[in-house]
Design a protein around this motif. Structure first.
Motif, PDB file in Angstrom:
ATOM      1  N   GLY A  74       1.325  15.822  19.394  1.00 13.30           N
ATOM      2  CA  GLY A  74       2.591  16.321  19.153  1.00 13.30           C
ATOM      3  C   GLY A  74       3.523  15.258  18.729  1.00 13.30           C
ATOM      4  O   GLY A  74       3.413  14.193  19.276  1.00 13.30           O
ATOM      5  N   VAL A  75       4.595  15.333  17.770  1.00 13.19           N
ATOM      6  CA  VAL A  75       5.581  14.451  17.474  1.00 13.19           C
ATOM      7  C   VAL A  75       6.758  14.979  17.375  1.00 13.19           C
ATOM      8  O   VAL A  75       7.130  16.061  16.812  1.00 13.19           O
ATOM      9  CB  VAL A  75       5.320  13.694  15.912  1.00 13.19           C
ATOM     10  N   PHE A  76       7.695  14.642  18.348  1.00 12.81           N
ATOM     11  CA  PHE A  76       8.821  15.004  18.231  1.00 12.81           C
ATOM     12  C   PHE A  76      10.107  13.794  18.074  1.00 12.81           C
ATOM     13  O   PHE A  76       9.996  12.850  18.574  1.00 12.81           O
ATOM     14  CB  PHE A  76       9.433  15.581  19.785  1.00 12.81           C
ATOM     15  N   GLU A  98       0.015   8.246  11.963  1.00 11.05           N
ATOM     16  CA  GLU A  98      -1.118   9.132  11.153  1.00 11.05           C
ATOM     17  C   GLU A  98      -2.322   8.299  10.896  1.00 11.05           C
ATOM     18  O   GLU A  98      -3.460   8.800  11.416  1.00 11.05           O
ATOM     19  CB  GLU A  98      -0.343   9.299   9.641  1.00 11.05           C
ATOM     20  N   GLU A  99      -2.281   6.903  10.871  1.00  4.76           N
ATOM     21  CA  GLU A  99      -3.471   6.031  10.900  1.00  4.76           C
ATOM     22  C   GLU A  99      -4.320   6.232  11.906  1.00  4.76           C
ATOM     23  O   GLU A  99      -5.621   6.426  11.701  1.00  4.76           O
ATOM     24  CB  GLU A  99      -3.150   4.763  10.285  1.00  4.76           C
ATOM     25  N   CYS A 100      -3.776   6.075  13.156  1.00  8.79           N
ATOM     26  CA  CYS A 100      -4.400   6.208  14.432  1.00  8.79           C
ATOM     27  C   CYS A 100      -4.878   7.474  14.681  1.00  8.79           C
ATOM     28  O   CYS A 100      -6.072   7.496  15.216  1.00  8.79           O
ATOM     29  CB  CYS A 100      -3.705   5.745  15.442  1.00  8.79           C
ATOM     30  N   ALA A 101      -4.078   8.433  14.453  1.00  9.73           N
ATOM     31  CA  ALA A 101      -4.543   9.832  14.804  1.00  9.73           C
ATOM     32  C   ALA A 101      -5.741  10.093  13.957  1.00  9.73           C
ATOM     33  O   ALA A 101      -6.444  10.982  14.659  1.00  9.73           O
ATOM     34  CB  ALA A 101      -3.360  10.943  14.456  1.00  9.73           C
ATOM     35  N   GLU A 102      -5.671   9.953  12.627  1.00  8.70           N
ATOM     36  CA  GLU A 102      -6.913  10.051  11.721  1.00  8.70           C
ATOM     37  C   GLU A 102      -8.203   9.482  12.254  1.00  8.70           C
ATOM     38  O   GLU A 102      -9.281   9.959  12.403  1.00  8.70           O
ATOM     39  CB  GLU A 102      -6.575   9.751  10.417  1.00  8.70           C
ATOM     40  N   ARG A 103      -7.836   8.021  12.799  1.00  4.05           N
ATOM     41  CA  ARG A 103      -9.245   7.329  13.175  1.00  4.05           C
ATOM     42  C   ARG A 103      -9.832   8.000  14.531  1.00  4.05           C
ATOM     43  O   ARG A 103     -10.852   8.026  14.713  1.00  4.05           O
ATOM     44  CB  ARG A 103      -8.770   5.985  13.391  1.00  4.05           C
ATOM     45  N   ASP A 107      -5.145  16.052  15.371  1.00  8.01           N
ATOM     46  CA  ASP A 107      -4.249  16.587  14.278  1.00  8.01           C
ATOM     47  C   ASP A 107      -2.860  16.378  14.885  1.00  8.01           C
ATOM     48  O   ASP A 107      -2.710  16.269  16.016  1.00  8.01           O
ATOM     49  CB  ASP A 107      -4.589  18.224  14.570  1.00  8.01           C
ATOM     50  N   LEU A 108      -1.909  16.258  13.690  1.00 10.46           N
ATOM     51  CA  LEU A 108      -0.816  16.033  14.095  1.00 10.46           C
ATOM     52  C   LEU A 108       0.210  17.291  14.144  1.00 10.46           C
ATOM     53  O   LEU A 108       0.075  18.204  13.234  1.00 10.46           O
ATOM     54  CB  LEU A 108       0.100  14.979  13.060  1.00 10.46           C
ATOM     55  N   LEU A 109       1.091  17.543  15.152  1.00  9.15           N
ATOM     56  CA  LEU A 109       2.003  18.722  15.000  1.00  9.15           C
ATOM     57  C   LEU A 109       3.253  18.370  15.169  1.00  9.15           C
ATOM     58  O   LEU A 109       3.772  17.660  16.203  1.00  9.15           O
ATOM     59  CB  LEU A 109       1.573  19.548  16.409  1.00  9.15           C
ATOM     60  N   LEU A 110       4.173  18.378  14.043  1.00  7.07           N
ATOM     61  CA  LEU A 110       5.732  18.114  14.219  1.00  7.07           C
ATOM     62  C   LEU A 110       6.323  19.219  14.764  1.00  7.07           C
ATOM     63  O   LEU A 110       6.557  20.317  14.308  1.00  7.07           O
ATOM     64  CB  LEU A 110       6.108  17.726  12.626  1.00  7.07           C
ATOM     65  N   PHE A 111       7.175  19.049  15.767  1.00  9.70           N
ATOM     66  CA  PHE A 111       7.809  20.104  16.680  1.00  9.70           C
ATOM     67  C   PHE A 111       9.113  19.909  15.680  1.00  9.70           C
ATOM     68  O   PHE A 111      10.256  19.121  15.866  1.00  9.70           O
ATOM     69  CB  PHE A 111       8.086  19.647  18.090  1.00  9.70           C
ATOM     70  N   THR A 112       9.461  20.995  15.239  1.00  9.51           N
ATOM     71  CA  THR A 112      10.746  21.244  14.244  1.00  9.51           C
ATOM     72  C   THR A 112      11.650  22.627  14.710  1.00  9.51           C
ATOM     73  O   THR A 112      12.717  22.719  14.199  1.00  9.51           O
ATOM     74  CB  THR A 112      10.341  21.602  12.825  1.00  9.51           C
ATOM     75  N   LEU A 130       5.628  22.798  23.755  1.00 10.46           N
ATOM     76  CA  LEU A 130       5.110  21.545  23.902  1.00 10.46           C
ATOM     77  C   LEU A 130       3.779  21.522  24.456  1.00 10.46           C
ATOM     78  O   LEU A 130       2.797  20.821  24.174  1.00 10.46           O
ATOM     79  CB  LEU A 130       5.694  20.796  25.124  1.00 10.46           C
ATOM     80  N   ARG A 131       3.297  22.697  25.105  1.00  8.35           N
ATOM     81  CA  ARG A 131       1.803  22.971  25.741  1.00  8.35           C
ATOM     82  C   ARG A 131       0.879  23.121  24.530  1.00  8.35           C
ATOM     83  O   ARG A 131      -0.223  23.126  24.959  1.00  8.35           O
ATOM     84  CB  ARG A 131       1.861  23.905  26.741  1.00  8.35           C
ATOM     85  N   ILE A 132       1.370  23.535  23.399  1.00  7.43           N
ATOM     86  CA  ILE A 132       0.177  23.670  22.299  1.00  7.43           C
ATOM     87  C   ILE A 132      -0.545  22.253  22.097  1.00  7.43           C
ATOM     88  O   ILE A 132      -1.856  22.131  21.886  1.00  7.43           O
ATOM     89  CB  ILE A 132       0.669  24.117  21.124  1.00  7.43           C
ATOM     90  N   ALA A 133       0.292  21.231  22.124  1.00  8.55           N
ATOM     91  CA  ALA A 133      -0.318  19.776  21.942  1.00  8.55           C
ATOM     92  C   ALA A 133      -0.478  19.045  23.300  1.00  8.55           C
ATOM     93  O   ALA A 133      -0.316  19.496  24.580  1.00  8.55           O
ATOM     94  CB  ALA A 133       0.824  19.010  21.438  1.00  8.55           C
TER      95      ALA A 133
END
Length: 342
Positions: A74-76, A98-103, A107-112, A130-133
């Motif tokens: 998650g990214v908040f 993004e670079e490290c997550a891909e490595r 997956d990235l989840l942006l909380f909007t 929050l608990r999804i991530a």
């Protein structure tokens, strides 16, 4: 025994060398209290001895699968960061994330969905997901201490991108080491002969601001002027500096430094001959200038990347340090020189 310098060991290799099943190795590696209690101490010790002797390291992806994690990061963001151009303040942070997550296979989840309350986003609300991530990275100049404290109390895995110290407990973070970088550039100006120097910027309200002012004070002393910049034009700031006969000013926000340079040009004040201008970081607000400012840059991409690595270590139970400060990148630039008469 396999050559660990040339061969990547697997759990099957460890099992063969320890003369146990691969399941036993997996249970020992992941310290499963429900099942590992049924493993005889002698067997467990034998597996751990082989692991130590071979230098085996469990694959992070395999560990996540055993721990039944979603592999979602998650990214908040406490400020708006999307859409983000390459020149945007937050872009390097996000590129590193993004670079490290891909490595690592995340997956990235942006909380909007967070509502804005009193002009600020809040991570905790009735529909928060929050608990999804598996865990979350926090981005923003101002992060409420009460939310950090609640994340700690609820044992939710998170890492702050930026130093934080107002949660009533230790906050895991990856930040920039502003204080020594600021002290170094002040000492550089002093070595050139500058004695009438000043700090321009908030100097408070966020840890990054306080750290810069602290580094300035370490080199300049308590009596050097501190000039506020909030709701102040470049021309007004220039007037104050000239009135106090300041020869070098250290500006916290690069945007304010650019405004000061524009005012100096309009007034015929020569930078750096009449006034040296040093920028203590990067612009958090839009600012365009072709002038190569002396000072330092914030290691934003590295901070984003290392924050993901730290969160992975927190989730895997392998984090040895949970608070990291990365050195800033000093830049020579063209806006610092010896004062006139030196």
């Amino acid at each position: 025994m396999p050559d660990k310098a040339t061969t990547r060991l697997t759990q099957r290799d460890i099992a063969r060398l320890a003369k146990v099943s691969q399941t036993t190795v997996s249970l020992v590696l992941n310290n499963r209290s429900d099942a590992s209690a049924r493993i005889p101490a002698e067997t467990r010790d034998r597996v751990l001895k082989v692991i130590r002797e071979t230098g085996y390291q469990a694959d992070p992806l395999a560990r996540r699968m055993v721990q039944q994690r979603n592999q979602i990061l998650g990214v908040f963001t406490y400020e708006s960061v999307f859409p983000s151009s390459s020149g945007d303040f937050y872009h390097p942070f996000l590129a590193g994330i993004e670079e490290c997550a891909e490595r690592l296979g995340w997956d990235l989840l942006l909380f909007t969905s967070a509502p804005v309350t009193a002009g600020r986003r809040r991570i905790f609300h009735e529909n928060n997901r929050l608990r999804i991530a598996d865990g979350c990275l926090l981005l923003g100049r101002h992060i409420p201490g009460d939310e950090l404290a609640r994340l700690i109390a609820e044992e939710y895995p998170f890492v702050s991108v930026g130093r934080r110290d107002d949660a009533g407990g230790p906050v895991p973070y990856v930040g920039a080491d502003y204080a020594p970088a600021t002290r170094i550039v002040v000492e550089r100006a002093q070595a050139l002969g500058h004695r009438r120097i000043a700090f321009a910027g908030p100097g408070a309200g966020a840890e990054s601001s306080a750290d810069r002012l602290r580094g300035f004070r370490q080199a300049a002393g308590a009596r050097a002027p501190h000039l506020p910049t909030v709701d102040r034009s470049g021309g007004d700031l220039l007037d104050s500096l000239l009135d106090q006969k300041v020869t070098a000013v250290f500006v916290e926000e690069r945007t304010d430094a650019v405004a000061l340079l524009a005012a100096a040009t309009a007034r015929g004040v020569d930078v750096p001959a009449d006034l040296s201008v040093i920028a203590l970081g990067d612009s958090t607000r839009p600012a365009e200038s072709d002038i190569d400012l002396t000072g330092f840059h914030v290691p934003r991409r590295a901070m984003g990347l290392r924050a993901v690595e730290l969160l992975e270590a927190v989730l895997s139970g392998t984090a040895t340090e949970r608070q990291l400060l990365l050195p800033c990148e000093l830049t020579d630039g063209t806006t610092l020189t010896s004062p006139k008469g030196v």
